[in-house]
Design an enzyme around this catalytic site. Sequence first.
Site, mmCIF file in Angstrom:
data_model
loop_
_atom_site.group_PDB
_atom_site.id
_atom_site.type_symbol
_atom_site.label_atom_id
_atom_site.label_comp_id
_atom_site.label_asym_id
_atom_site.label_seq_id
_atom_site.Cartn_x
_atom_site.Cartn_y
_atom_site.Cartn_z
ATOM 1 N N SER A 67 3.152 -9.885 38.840
ATOM 2 C CA SER A 67 3.557 -8.928 39.876
ATOM 3 C C SER A 67 4.776 -9.448 40.637
ATOM 4 O O SER A 67 5.723 -8.702 40.889
ATOM 5 C CB SER A 67 2.405 -8.676 40.855
ATOM 6 O OG SER A 67 1.288 -8.156 40.162
ATOM 7 N N ASN A 146 -0.707 -2.167 29.072
ATOM 8 C CA ASN A 146 -1.969 -2.860 29.341
ATOM 9 C C ASN A 146 -3.196 -1.975 29.131
ATOM 10 O O ASN A 146 -4.266 -2.466 28.835
ATOM 11 C CB ASN A 146 -1.972 -3.420 30.768
ATOM 12 C CG ASN A 146 -1.489 -2.427 31.800
ATOM 13 O OD1 ASN A 146 -0.396 -1.866 31.690
ATOM 14 N ND2 ASN A 146 -2.295 -2.187 32.808
ATOM 15 N N GLN A 174 1.907 -8.193 28.817
ATOM 16 C CA GLN A 174 0.853 -8.005 27.814
ATOM 17 C C GLN A 174 1.291 -8.412 26.413
ATOM 18 O O GLN A 174 0.453 -8.577 25.528
ATOM 19 C CB GLN A 174 0.374 -6.548 27.792
ATOM 20 C CG GLN A 174 -0.512 -6.167 28.960
ATOM 21 C CD GLN A 174 -1.846 -6.907 28.998
ATOM 22 O OE1 GLN A 174 -2.296 -7.499 28.010
ATOM 23 N NE2 GLN A 174 -2.491 -6.884 30.140
ATOM 24 N N THR A 232 7.757 -24.985 46.825
ATOM 25 C CA THR A 232 7.322 -26.101 45.985
ATOM 26 C C THR A 232 6.611 -25.552 44.758
ATOM 27 O O THR A 232 5.785 -24.638 44.861
ATOM 28 C CB THR A 232 6.377 -27.012 46.787
ATOM 29 O OG1 THR A 232 7.102 -27.509 47.905
ATOM 30 C CG2 THR A 232 5.879 -28.178 45.935
ATOM 31 N N CYS A 322 -6.762 -2.248 37.762
ATOM 32 C CA CYS A 322 -6.193 -2.250 39.101
ATOM 33 C C CYS A 322 -6.541 -0.984 39.857
ATOM 34 O O CYS A 322 -6.439 -0.938 41.069
ATOM 35 C CB CYS A 322 -4.688 -2.394 39.029
ATOM 36 S SG CYS A 322 -4.212 -3.771 37.999
HETATM 37 C C1 LIG Z 1 -1.621 -7.983 34.525
HETATM 38 C C2 LIG Z 1 -0.318 -7.299 34.398
HETATM 39 C C3 LIG Z 1 0.684 -7.468 35.369
HETATM 40 C C4 LIG Z 1 0.451 -8.260 36.627
HETATM 41 O O1 LIG Z 1 0.343 -9.604 36.379
HETATM 42 P P1 LIG Z 1 -0.355 -10.558 37.500
HETATM 43 O O2 LIG Z 1 -0.067 -11.920 37.026
HETATM 44 O O3 LIG Z 1 -1.809 -10.216 37.462
HETATM 45 O O4 LIG Z 1 0.282 -10.221 38.790
HETATM 46 C C5 LIG Z 1 1.897 -6.847 35.185
HETATM 47 N N1 LIG Z 1 2.120 -6.095 34.102
HETATM 48 C C6 LIG Z 1 1.200 -5.905 33.140
HETATM 49 C C7 LIG Z 1 1.540 -5.074 31.949
HETATM 50 C C8 LIG Z 1 -0.045 -6.505 33.254
HETATM 51 O O5 LIG Z 1 -0.961 -6.306 32.313
#
Ligand SMILES: *Cc1c(COP(=O)(O)O)cnc(C)c1O
Length: 386
Positions: A67, A146, A174, A232, A322
């Site tokens: 994210s 996803n 993904q 960091t 989500c």
């Molecule tokens: C899980 C996912 C994210 C977010 O990744 P996080 O590390 O959980 O923030 C973004 N894009 C896709 C396609 C995902 O499956």
Amino acid sequence: MDNNATMSVRPGVLEAMLPFFREQFGNPSSVHWAGRAVNSAVETAREQVAALINCSPAELVFVSCGSEGNNFAIKGTAEALKEKGNHIVTTSVEHPAVLETCEYLETQGFEVTYLKVDKNGMLDLQELEEAITEQTILISVMWANNEIGNIYPIDKIGRLAKKYKVCFHSDSVQAVGKISVDVQQANLDLAVISGHKFGAPKGVGAIYIRRGTRLSRFMHGGHQERNRRAGTLNVTGIVGLGVACELAAKNLKQDAAKIARLRDKLEQGIFAAIPEVKLNGHPRQQLRLPNTLNVSFAYIEGESLLLNFDMKGIAVSSGSACTSGSLEPSHVMRAMCVDAVLAQSSIRFSLGTDNTEEDVDYVLQELPPIVQRLRKMSPLYNRDKL
Ligand SMILES: *Cc1c(COP(=O)(O)O)cnc(C)c1O
């Protein structure tokens, strides 16, 4: 069977991380001995990540998650190129980390085109090309979806981006670790990966920033990561990410073949045992991630199926992880124009390297009676069938 939501660290990853909690606890930015050893581990990890996606280690910046990477890529491009234009092209099936970032930018004077998909969840590249204007500063298309697993033609989109000289970003979260990802061949300027989706721990990811790409800073502060991101470094996470990338690169073909065989067995088993099931996503299995299967069980709410599965120890997801908790059909189902009731009845199975043939057999044994029972209780089913 919910590996698109997250998975456990792969064997070997935790062991590689452990020394960096205690014995090698230094700050990689420190010039003294404690920092130097740790810095060299971080740079090894950077090389391991770079090798998996075919970029130079210097083109990678470690981030905290997928994210963050997507926010960085999209807001950073918008900020850096706002004098050049204010238009972004993306798709209607992106992860919320991309969609909601674009929606935020719309409140800041940017214009966004959300490309439609067809009933199989695929894009029309002609529509994409026609959406590009003089004002377009960014094309953002996910490598693989996803929810339904569809793989998008990133190489072809990369050629269009190059033709029109538009910055090209892909949420590759993904795809990385599941299928081959080559950012050079795809002509990408920005790509985002997240560790916990392919066997590294949660809380670490990376963004590929092609050399020379204009991208505004997102985190201000110290001068880490060649001044691209302050803070960091998450050393243990980064070491784990590096090892997970090395394992993924080494085992990609065998893992994909093994998982695809299990997924195909599950898919065939479900369609053979249960009537009125609809596949969501591209019917050609090669055009989906090897691990993903999304199906709608007509007349049943995905949520009830999920809870009944849960009682049997089977973890799957309905809609997008989500958005679970709300009964709104997922935006991906809506974009594919899946009938509202069928969209509510969709379940995503996403397999991982830990799944076994017994897991698939167990699901195929438990699923039909649950579906039968829930359908018997469904007013919709009774209206149509009795
Ligand atoms: C899980 C996912 C994210 C977010 O990744 P996080 O590390 O959980 O923030 C973004 N894009 C896709 C396609 C995902 O499956």
